[in-house]
Design a protein around this motif. Structure first.
Motif, mmCIF file in Angstrom:
data_model
loop_
_atom_site.group_PDB
_atom_site.id
_atom_site.type_symbol
_atom_site.label_atom_id
_atom_site.label_comp_id
_atom_site.label_asym_id
_atom_site.label_seq_id
_atom_site.Cartn_x
_atom_site.Cartn_y
_atom_site.Cartn_z
ATOM 1 N N GLU A 161 36.771 -0.773 39.062
ATOM 2 C CA GLU A 161 35.198 -0.759 38.547
ATOM 3 C C GLU A 161 36.007 -2.137 37.995
ATOM 4 O O GLU A 161 36.320 -2.545 36.952
ATOM 5 C CB GLU A 161 35.137 0.188 38.238
ATOM 6 N N SER A 162 34.601 -3.262 38.350
ATOM 7 C CA SER A 162 33.772 -3.866 36.815
ATOM 8 C C SER A 162 33.946 -4.568 35.957
ATOM 9 O O SER A 162 33.727 -2.789 35.332
ATOM 10 C CB SER A 162 33.219 -5.231 37.488
ATOM 11 N N GLN A 186 30.179 -3.176 35.843
ATOM 12 C CA GLN A 186 30.107 -2.400 36.317
ATOM 13 C C GLN A 186 30.550 -1.297 35.758
ATOM 14 O O GLN A 186 29.575 0.063 35.369
ATOM 15 C CB GLN A 186 30.350 -1.367 37.816
ATOM 16 N N LYS A 222 25.909 -3.095 42.728
ATOM 17 C CA LYS A 222 26.845 -3.646 42.601
ATOM 18 C C LYS A 222 27.945 -3.074 43.343
ATOM 19 O O LYS A 222 29.180 -3.779 43.869
ATOM 20 C CB LYS A 222 27.124 -3.749 41.212
ATOM 21 N N TRP A 223 27.580 -1.517 43.722
ATOM 22 C CA TRP A 223 28.813 -0.914 44.596
ATOM 23 C C TRP A 223 28.621 -1.487 45.881
ATOM 24 O O TRP A 223 29.368 -1.668 46.455
ATOM 25 C CB TRP A 223 29.013 0.620 44.489
ATOM 26 N N ARG A 250 27.770 -4.425 47.049
ATOM 27 C CA ARG A 250 28.095 -6.081 47.968
ATOM 28 C C ARG A 250 29.533 -5.514 47.102
ATOM 29 O O ARG A 250 29.958 -6.557 47.402
ATOM 30 C CB ARG A 250 27.297 -6.350 46.493
ATOM 31 N N SER A 251 30.361 -4.590 46.727
ATOM 32 C CA SER A 251 31.608 -4.530 46.340
ATOM 33 C C SER A 251 32.579 -5.067 47.265
ATOM 34 O O SER A 251 32.219 -4.058 48.589
ATOM 35 C CB SER A 251 32.817 -3.727 45.940
ATOM 36 N N TYR A 265 33.062 -1.041 49.174
ATOM 37 C CA TYR A 265 32.049 -0.333 50.355
ATOM 38 C C TYR A 265 32.886 -0.942 51.442
ATOM 39 O O TYR A 265 32.603 -0.424 52.087
ATOM 40 C CB TYR A 265 30.798 -0.839 49.777
ATOM 41 N N THR A 310 33.949 6.100 40.596
ATOM 42 C CA THR A 310 34.937 4.907 41.737
ATOM 43 C C THR A 310 34.435 5.838 42.929
ATOM 44 O O THR A 310 34.783 4.706 43.715
ATOM 45 C CB THR A 310 35.986 4.635 41.513
ATOM 46 N N PRO A 360 31.046 3.978 45.952
ATOM 47 C CA PRO A 360 31.247 3.458 46.805
ATOM 48 C C PRO A 360 31.408 3.238 48.139
ATOM 49 O O PRO A 360 30.524 3.588 49.526
ATOM 50 C CB PRO A 360 32.070 1.500 47.174
#
Length: 469
Positions: free
Chosen positions: A66-67, A70, A137-138, A140-141, A144, A168, A171
Motif C-alpha cells: 500500500e502506498s 493510500q 488509486k488501487w 491504477r496500481s 490491480y 490490500t 485491488p
C-alpha cells in the motif's frame, strides 16, 4: 458446467472457521472445485489436508504494498468513520479503536496528519468520497493488473474472502468486479462493524444474524440490503458435533484433573484487551481457594504465551493450566489452531460449570452448552488508561442490553460469594443467554452455518446459470 470457487484466506484465523468446517466437504460433494489464495505455510496446508481429508488446489496470495498516500487516505477515512459511528451510536468508546502511535515520532506525525485531515470531512459523503478516491488509486496500481492476471489464470466463477479486514485485498475485488466475477466477504467477528473494519467492498456480505445485518446497513448505508446474506458463522458449528466430546473421565485423565471436582474455565485475554489479566486470575483463584471441590482450568489466548501468568500459576494449586493447541509458522500471521484445539474448546465448554473472563467471545461458546459466563466487571488495579467501566460500554456489548445474558461480577469483595452461588445454582444465572446467542449468531432451523453458506453459494450459481440460459 464447471463450478470453481476461489477462497481467499489472508491468515490463520480462516483455518478454523472454513478449512476445519464441513463446508469444503459439502461443496466438493456438490461438484465444486476449490482453489485457495492464502498466506499460509505449506506444512499448515498439508496438516489440514491430512486432518480433514479435503482436496483443493492452492497458491500463495500476492504480497501487495500500500502506498503512503493510500495509507493516508485509508487511515483518514477510518478515523472519520470511527467518529461518525461514535456520534451515530452516542458511544465514545468506539473511538478507543483508534490506537495511538506512541513510540515512533514519524508515525505519530503521520497519524496526527490523518486525524487533522479527517476533521475536514464534514459529512458521510466526504468519507465515501475519500474511500472512492482510494479505490481509484488501487485501480491504477500494479496490484490491480496482477490480480486481473491471477483471475484470468485461475478462472474462478466466484471469489469468497474469509474475512473483511485486509485492506490490500481491495485491488482483487476491483479486478474481479471489472471481469464480471462475483465476490463475497464474510464479516469475521461480532465486534468488527462498529470499529470501521470494512476496508474492502464486495458484491455480497455474509453476516451472522439479522442483528449484524442491521448493523452493516446502519454503518454502511451505501451497501444494498439485497447484497447481505444471513448465514451464521462456522466457528460455532462444532458445538453441534457430539462426536468431538470425550467422557469426563477421559478428559480428566488427559489433563491430570480430578473428575470428582467441579471445574470452571478462566479464559485469558491478550495484553491490550485486558492488561491486568493475571491479577484477575489471581482474584478468581483466591476467591475459590477455600473450596476444595473446585478446580480452575486456565486457557490463555492462543497467540500469547503464558509468561505473564506464570507467578500466579506457581502460587495457586487450584489452577490447572490447559494451553491452547495451536501451531506456529515463521511469522505472527502464521499462528493457526490445530484441529485438536477445536476438540479441546468443545470439551472445556461441555465439562466446565461456567466460564470467567473479561468480555470474551467464549461467553457465546458456553451459551451453546447452556452454561453461564461471569464477566469480571471491577477494576482490580487502578489504571488511568484502562478500566472495565470503559470495556463494558463497547458497542458490541450493547447486544445484551435488556437481557439476562451474562453474570457481572461488580465487586472483588463479593467475588467468592458470587462464584460459589453460580456453582451451586447455575440455572438461576444468565437465564436468557440463549436469546443473546441467537441474536448474535443465527442458526436457521438449527441448520449449521456451513450448510447455510453452501446454500447461499449454490444459489449464486443457479442464478448465474439462469441468466446464461
Amino acid at each position: 458446467m464447471n463450478k470453481k470457487i476461489l477462497f481467499v484466506i489472508p491468515d490463520g484465523v480462516g483455518i478454523r472457521n472454513y478449512l476445519y468446517s464441513d463446508l469444503f466437504h459439502h461443496l466438493q460433494k456438490q461438484g465444486f472445485q476449490i482453489h485457495l489464495l492464502h498466506n499460509l505455510e505449506i506444512q499448515i496446508l498439508n496438516y489440514v489436508k491430512n486432518e480433514r481429508g479435503i482436496e483443493f488446489s492452492e497458491e500463495p496470495l500476492r504480497k501487495v504494498t500500500e502506498s503512503r498516500f493510500q495509507q493516508f487516505l485509508r487511515e483518514t477515512s477510518t478515523y472519520a468513520r470511527l467518529k461518525h459511528n461514535s456520534r451515530l451510536k452516542q458511544n465514545s468508546t468506539i473511538l478507543t479503536n483508534w490506537f495511538k502511535v506512541k513510540n515512533n515520532p514519524l508515525k505519530r506525525i503521520f497519524q496526527k496528519a490523518t486525524e487533522l485531515a479527517s476533521a475536514t470531512l464534514s459529512n458521510y459523503d466526504g468519507i465515501k468520497y475519500l474511500e472512492e478516491t482510494n479505490r481509484l488509486k488501487w485501480r491504477r496500481s500494479p496490484a490491480y493488473e496482477e490480480f486481473r492476471s491471477d483471475i484470468r489464470r485461475i478462472q474462478p466463477d466466484l471469489i469468497f474472502i474469509t474475512h473483511q479486514r485486509v485492506a490490500t485485498l481491495e485491488p482483487l475485488c476491483l479486478a474481479a468486479a471489472d471481469m464480471g466475477v462475483k465476490t463475497v466477504t464474510a464479516i469475521f467477528s461480532w465486534d468488527n462493524l462498529p470499529k470501521a473494519r470494512l476496508p474492502i467492498r464486495t458484491d455480497f456480505y455474509a453476516v451472522w444474524s439479522e442483528y449484524m445485518k442491521s448493523e452493516l446497513l446502519e454503518y454502511y448505508p451505501e451497501i444494498p440490503e439485497n447484497s447481505i446474506a444471513i448465514v451464521g458463522t462456522p466457528q460455532f458449528d462444532f458445538h453441534f458435533q457430539s462426536n468431538l466430546l470425550e467422557s469426563r473421565e477421559e478428559f480428566a485423565a488427559r489433563y491430570g484433573l480430578d473428575a470428582s471436582k467441579k471445574w470452571i474455565l478462566f479464559s485469558g485475554d491478550d495484553e491490550l484487551t485486558s492488561p491486568h489479566d493475571p491479577e484477575y486470575l489471581k482474584d478468581v483463584a483466591s476467591a475459590l481457594d477455600s473450596n476444595p471441590q473446585v478446580s480452575i482450568l486456565f486457557r490463555q489466548v492462543p497467540v500469547c504465551t503464558v509468561n505473564r501468568y506464570q507467578s500466579v500459576l506457581d502460587h495457586y494449586s487450584n489452577i490447572t493450566h490447559i494451553p491452547p493447541k495451536w501451531g506456529k509458522g515463521t511469522s505472527w500471521m502464521s499462528f493457526y489452531p490445530l484441529f485438536e484445539d477445536v476438540k479441546l474448546l468443545m470439551n472445556l465448554c461441555h465439562h466446565c460449570e461456567f466460564s470467567v473472563n473479561i468480555g470474551s467471545t467464549i461467553g457465546l461458546d458456553f451459551a451453546y452448552f447452556g452454561k453461564p459466563t461471569v464477566f469480571l466487571a471491577y477494576d482490580t488495579v487502578q489504571d488511568k488508561n484502562w478500566s472495565t467501566e470503559v470495556v463494558y460500554k463497547f458497542q458490541h456489548f450493547r447486544s445484551f442490553e435488556g437481557l439476562d445474558a451474562v453474570v457481572f461480577a461488580k465487586e472483588k469483595s463479593s467475588l467468592s460469594t458470587l462464584l460459589n452461588e453460580v456453582l451451586e445454582k447455575p440455572d438461576q444465572f444468565s437465564t436468557q443467554k440463549h436469546l443473546w446467542r441467537d441474536k448474535i449468531a443465527t442458526n436457521k432451523e438449527n441448520a449449521p452455518s456451513f450448510s447455510q453458506i453452501a446454500a447461499f453459494l449454490e444459489s449464486m450459481f443457479i442464478e448465474k446459470e439462469a441468466v446464461q440460459e
